[in-house]
Scaffold this active site. Structure first.
Site, PDB file in Angstrom:
ATOM      1  N   LYS A   1       0.784  -1.114  -0.001  1.00  0.00           N
ATOM      2  CA  LYS A   1       0.022  -0.044  -0.242  1.00  0.00           C
ATOM      3  C   LYS A   1       0.870   1.360   0.123  1.00  0.00           C
ATOM      4  O   LYS A   1       2.204   1.176   0.496  1.00  0.00           O
ATOM      5  CB  LYS A   1      -1.047   0.208   1.239  1.00  0.00           C
ATOM      6  CG  LYS A   1      -0.311  -0.008   2.678  1.00  0.00           C
ATOM      7  CD  LYS A   1       0.111   1.521   3.153  1.00  0.00           C
ATOM      8  CE  LYS A   1       0.981   1.403   4.495  1.00  0.00           C
ATOM      9  NZ  LYS A   1       1.724   2.303   4.722  1.00  0.00           N
TER      10      LYS A   1
ATOM     11  N   ASP B   1      -2.677  -1.806   9.808  1.00  0.00           N
ATOM     12  CA  ASP B   1      -2.776  -1.664   8.513  1.00  0.00           C
ATOM     13  C   ASP B   1      -3.285  -2.999   7.914  1.00  0.00           C
ATOM     14  O   ASP B   1      -3.380  -3.071   6.633  1.00  0.00           O
ATOM     15  CB  ASP B   1      -1.460  -1.600   7.867  1.00  0.00           C
ATOM     16  CG  ASP B   1      -0.907  -0.022   8.207  1.00  0.00           C
ATOM     17  OD1 ASP B   1      -1.841   0.691   8.323  1.00  0.00           O
ATOM     18  OD2 ASP B   1       0.088   0.381   7.720  1.00  0.00           O
TER      19      ASP B   1
HETATM   20  O1  C5P Z   1      -0.810  -1.306  14.500  1.00  0.00           O
HETATM   21  P1  C5P Z   1       0.648  -1.612  14.338  1.00  0.00           P
HETATM   22  O2  C5P Z   1       1.042  -2.731  15.224  1.00  0.00           O
HETATM   23  O3  C5P Z   1       0.923  -1.765  12.865  1.00  0.00           O
HETATM   24  O4  C5P Z   1       1.567  -0.375  14.919  1.00  0.00           O
HETATM   25  C1  C5P Z   1       2.824  -0.354  15.082  1.00  0.00           C
HETATM   26  C2  C5P Z   1       2.981   0.827  16.025  1.00  0.00           C
HETATM   27  O5  C5P Z   1       2.723   1.979  15.372  1.00  0.00           O
HETATM   28  C3  C5P Z   1       2.438   1.030  17.191  1.00  0.00           C
HETATM   29  O6  C5P Z   1       2.789   0.105  17.992  1.00  0.00           O
HETATM   30  C4  C5P Z   1       2.363   2.594  17.563  1.00  0.00           C
HETATM   31  O7  C5P Z   1       3.592   2.740  17.920  1.00  0.00           O
HETATM   32  C5  C5P Z   1       2.340   3.242  15.951  1.00  0.00           C
HETATM   33  N1  C5P Z   1       1.045   3.286  15.537  1.00  0.00           N
HETATM   34  C6  C5P Z   1       0.470   4.466  16.189  1.00  0.00           C
HETATM   35  N2  C5P Z   1      -0.805   5.114  15.489  1.00  0.00           N
HETATM   36  C7  C5P Z   1      -1.386   4.379  14.393  1.00  0.00           C
HETATM   37  C8  C5P Z   1      -0.651   3.205  14.172  1.00  0.00           C
HETATM   38  C9  C5P Z   1       0.456   2.699  14.503  1.00  0.00           C
HETATM   39  O8  C5P Z   1       0.975   5.342  16.793  1.00  0.00           O
HETATM   40  N3  C5P Z   1      -2.656   4.631  13.989  1.00  0.00           N
END
Ligand code: C5P
Length: 297
Positions: A10, A137
């Protein structure tokens, strides 16, 4: 028996980031487009959960239970009272830790492939809930196309897109940690940020298939943080726009840079110039939107 899923990368054409929430995530207005770089995940019955990976970046992919694809298999198995005894083989084409949701793609692919292998026929809404549990994502990797993500990016509304957009992606040496980029975003915005809202001009550009209008409204609030952690990306962005791209932007949390071009010919020219510029590891052309995770065999 084996089942293979193909899953796209993406790019975020708009990534509007709000303040940090009590749970540590950030509220987003996140406009995703699925682009034609794909990982493939093949699930084969095995006597225990095992992961293998091939591709130029394979050595940078963790093969233990920290891998999101392994966690996806475990989550689906637990949901259906099964043991996650599966061999997952990932053919990696999406840059690793590159801001293009490669890990999320592998998780969505593992869910889809294991669901078919195990005959668990999980309804789409349950698959999407599992995706959201795995990462912000991952739901988009499953559905693909174009979508607005609210919340932390997991609450999706499909978006209408006309025509095809032509992109060049410049992969960098090494990755960037998404949590580190969000931490840098917080450090760079000590007095807070406005509520994230989708841009009406950007949504109209997608609907109209208007590349010039889309280029004018591309926006990534994480870009200053990615540039602060990786200042060399400024030279990559400059090289791509100097070569004829409509505009360049950091993809998600980076360090991959995305260049929107008016047509396929210009995309090839920009990719060649980027490869010769010495400002990136490699440059690839592709188009968007493309469908989400799909069973291919
Ligand atoms: O959701 P995911 O595990 O991909 O997110 C990885 C990290 O990215 C989270 O632990 C956070 O630190 C950051 N993040 C965030 N806000 C979001 C998505 C991700 O702060 N909307």
């Amino acid at each position: 028996m084996s089942v293979t899923a193909s899953v796209p990368a993406k790019v975020n054409v708009q990534l509007a980031v709000g303040g940090a929430r009590p749970d540590g995530f950030h509220d987003l207005a996140n406009v995703f487009l699925a682009v034609g770089l794909h990982d493939e995940v093949t699930a084969t019955a095995a006597d225990r959960l095992r992961l293998t990976c091939e591709g130029p970046d394979a050595h940078r992919v963790p093969l233990d239970r920290s891998n999101l694809a392994a966690r996806a298999a475990e989550l689906l198995a637990a949901r259906h009272g099964l043991a996650p005894d599966v061999h997952l083989h990932i053919v990696k084409d999406i840059p690793v830790a590159g801001g293009m949701a490669g890990g999320s793609a592998d998780a969505a692919g593992a869910l889809l492939a294991c669901d078919a292998l195990w005959g668990t026929a999980t309804p789409q809404d349950e698959l999407l809930a599992m995706c959201a549990e795995l990462g912000s994502d991952v739901p988009f990797s499953l559905v693909g196309g174009a979508a607005l993500g609210r919340g932390r990016g997991e609450l999706l509304t499909p978006l209408e897109v006309s025509g095809t957009f032509h992109w060049v992606f410049a992969a960098a040496d090494g990755g960037l940690s998404t949590p580190a980029v969000y931490r840098e975003f917080d450090r760079l915005n000590p007095s807070g940020v406005p509520e994230p809202e989708p841009s009406p001009a950007l949504l109209a550009a997608l609907r109209d298939g208007d590349a010039a209008a889309l280029a004018a409204s591309l926006a990534n609030d994480l870009q200053p943080a990615a540039l602060s952690l990786r200042p060399s990306l400024a030279a990559t962005l400059e090289a791509g726009t100097a070569a004829g791209a409509l505009t360049g932007i950091v993809s998600g949390s980076g360090p991959t840079c995305a260049f929107l071009t008016p047509d396929a010919g210009t995309a090839e020219k920009v990719a060649t110039a980027l490869r010769e510029s010495g400002t990136c590891r490699t440059a690839r052309t592709t188009t968007s939107p493309v469908p989400g995770a799909t069973l291919v065999g």
